[in-house]
Scaffold this active site. Structure first.
Site, PDB file in Angstrom:
ATOM      1  N   LYS A 168       0.758  -1.313  -0.006  1.00  0.00           N
ATOM      2  CA  LYS A 168      -0.005   0.064   0.057  1.00  0.00           C
ATOM      3  C   LYS A 168       0.992   1.173  -0.004  1.00  0.00           C
ATOM      4  O   LYS A 168       1.993   1.161   0.719  1.00  0.00           O
ATOM      5  CB  LYS A 168      -0.920   0.119   1.537  1.00  0.00           C
ATOM      6  CG  LYS A 168      -1.654   1.273   1.227  1.00  0.00           C
ATOM      7  CD  LYS A 168      -2.621   1.181   2.614  1.00  0.00           C
ATOM      8  CE  LYS A 168      -3.271   2.485   3.017  1.00  0.00           C
ATOM      9  NZ  LYS A 168      -4.170   2.580   4.015  1.00  0.00           N
ATOM     10  N   GLU A 214      -8.934  11.247  13.457  1.00  0.00           N
ATOM     11  CA  GLU A 214      -8.331  10.191  13.569  1.00  0.00           C
ATOM     12  C   GLU A 214      -7.252  10.060  15.057  1.00  0.00           C
ATOM     13  O   GLU A 214      -6.263  10.713  14.853  1.00  0.00           O
ATOM     14  CB  GLU A 214      -7.425   9.557  12.493  1.00  0.00           C
ATOM     15  CG  GLU A 214      -6.795   8.129  12.536  1.00  0.00           C
ATOM     16  CD  GLU A 214      -6.354   7.637  11.325  1.00  0.00           C
ATOM     17  OE1 GLU A 214      -5.779   6.436  11.260  1.00  0.00           O
ATOM     18  OE2 GLU A 214      -6.318   8.350  10.097  1.00  0.00           O
TER      19      GLU A 214
END
Length: 396
Positions: free
Chosen positions: A143, A198
């Site tokens: 990723k 987050e």
């Protein structure tokens, strides 16, 4: 002992937001709001923070010192961490149901926008990374998070304090922050400001929590479409795979510090004013209650949610295609006390403000199955958090 400046004592988050001015530091979390003025001491390396706090306490400058600030994305780049000379605290912004009169208002325009890189260039960069993900000759690369920058120029100096207030009242349940940074050439103060959904890590005694987010869909004003986007996200194999990579890395980072660790098998949905996200709350019990929260934050930073995996290979891929320095974007922002307790958020949905210019940032995780056009649309949706704080209601 350094002189401590004075400021009005505040019992409400809105009072602290009203009192904030560039040069101060403000961090509002789901648990509390902190406003710091002046500096008893500073550190450019997060590893030095525990010793800095102990030095301030031992010198008698503050009986219960707190360090607050930001750590950049790049390893070894100087952090901005400060023990304020005066610290004011209040409850969470979400405890107040509505902003004070005049607290939330758009900034004056007109605004000029410059995309860095251009949208078509970003799409090509995503396609290039997708090829690398499937190329065994490139080595293992699962990723990569690619970002883009939107440079906004206004008719005069940007009111960073008003941007902060607008962000706080639009998403009061997240992490809203403003950190003063060293000047970068433009006249006047430089401020790193944002509203992140987050949590990188929080620590209270022996309790540690991280709440990674990965996998996103934009919100919609149409209730039916908004719900469809949420259901589609929760069912997306591609997004769940991307999310699982992040959760695994967070669990691996915390496990060496913990005697117990709970990692839920399935993600949940969380929403902000502009986005849906897949979310997993990882919670554990520390083997040693003295472990500093800043040490835990550095053990997790950067997560695959903002960099990719494996970390070194993802960093190299980012350096090869992103045409700008991220600075503090995708770093971490937070605070810690002398006991090591604190909260650290991932520095996303943010802007670097200097003079008449704001550099806004947004990124997306690229994994096998990603689509370049969809990745571009995701960054546009994420940029809306800051654009709406300016009063610009359009996708760029």
């Amino acid at each position: 002992m350094p002189d401590a400046p004075t400021a009005p004592t505040a019992a409400r988050p809105s009072d602290l937001l009203s009192a904030y001015a560039p040069g101060m530091g403000l961090i509002a979390t789901p648990e509390r709001t902190l406003l710091g003025e002046g500096a008893l001491d500073t550190a450019d390396d997060p590893a030095r923070v525990p010793a800095m706090l102990e030095r301030v306490r031992a010198a008698g400058w503050a009986p219960a010192p707190v360090a607050m600030g930001a750590v950049p994305f790049a390893p070894g780049a100087p952090a901005r961490l400060v023990v304020p000379a005066a610290l004011h605290t209040a409850g969470p912004a979400a405890a107040e149901t509505a902003p004070a009169e005049g607290e939330r208002r758009p900034l004056p325009g007109p605004w000029q926008a410059e995309a860095v890189p251009e949208p078509e260039t970003h799409r090509k960069a995503v396609a290039e990374v997708l090829e690398a993900l499937g190329d065994a000759a490139q080595g293992r690369l699962d990723k990569v998070v690619l970002a883009r920058c939107l440079r906004m120029r206004g008719p005069g100096p940007v009111d960073a304090a008003q941007v902060l207030r607008n962000l706080a009242w639009r998403d009061p349940s997240g992490f809203t922050f403003a950190v003063g940074l060293p000047p970068a050439g433009a006249p006047g103060p430089r401020t790193f400001v944002g509203a992140s959904p987050e949590l990188l890590v929080s620590k209270r005694g022996r309790t540690v929590v991280s709440n990674p987010l990965a996998g996103s869909r934009p919100r919609s004003a149409d209730a039916t479409k908004d719900q469809r986007n949420a259901v589609e996200l929760l069912a997306s194999a591609k997004d769940r795979r991307e999310h699982a990579l992040v959760v695994e890395a967070v669990a691996d980072g915390l496990r060496p510090f913990c005697s117990e660790l709970d990692v839920p098998a399935e993600p949940e949905l969380v929403r902000t004013a502009t986005m849906w996200h897949l979310s997993t709350r990882v919670a554990g019990t520390l083997a040693d209650a003295r472990t500093p929260s800043v040490e835990l934050a550095m053990a997790l930073h950067p997560t695959p949610a903002v960099c990719g995996t494996p970390t070194d290979a993802a960093r190299a891929a980012i350096a090869g295609v992103e045409p700008f320095d991220r600075g503090f974007y995708t770093g971490t922002v937070g605070y810690t006390d002398a006991e090591g307790d604190g909260e650290w958020a991932v520095a996303i949905r943010c802007a670097d403000i200097a003079g008449d210019t704001l550099d806004l940032f947004a990124g997306g995780g690229i994994v096998e199955g990603s689509d370049p056009a969809e990745e571009l649309a995701e960054t546009s949706a994420k940029l809306r958090t800051l654009l709406l704080a300016l009063g610009v209601n359009q996708r760029l």
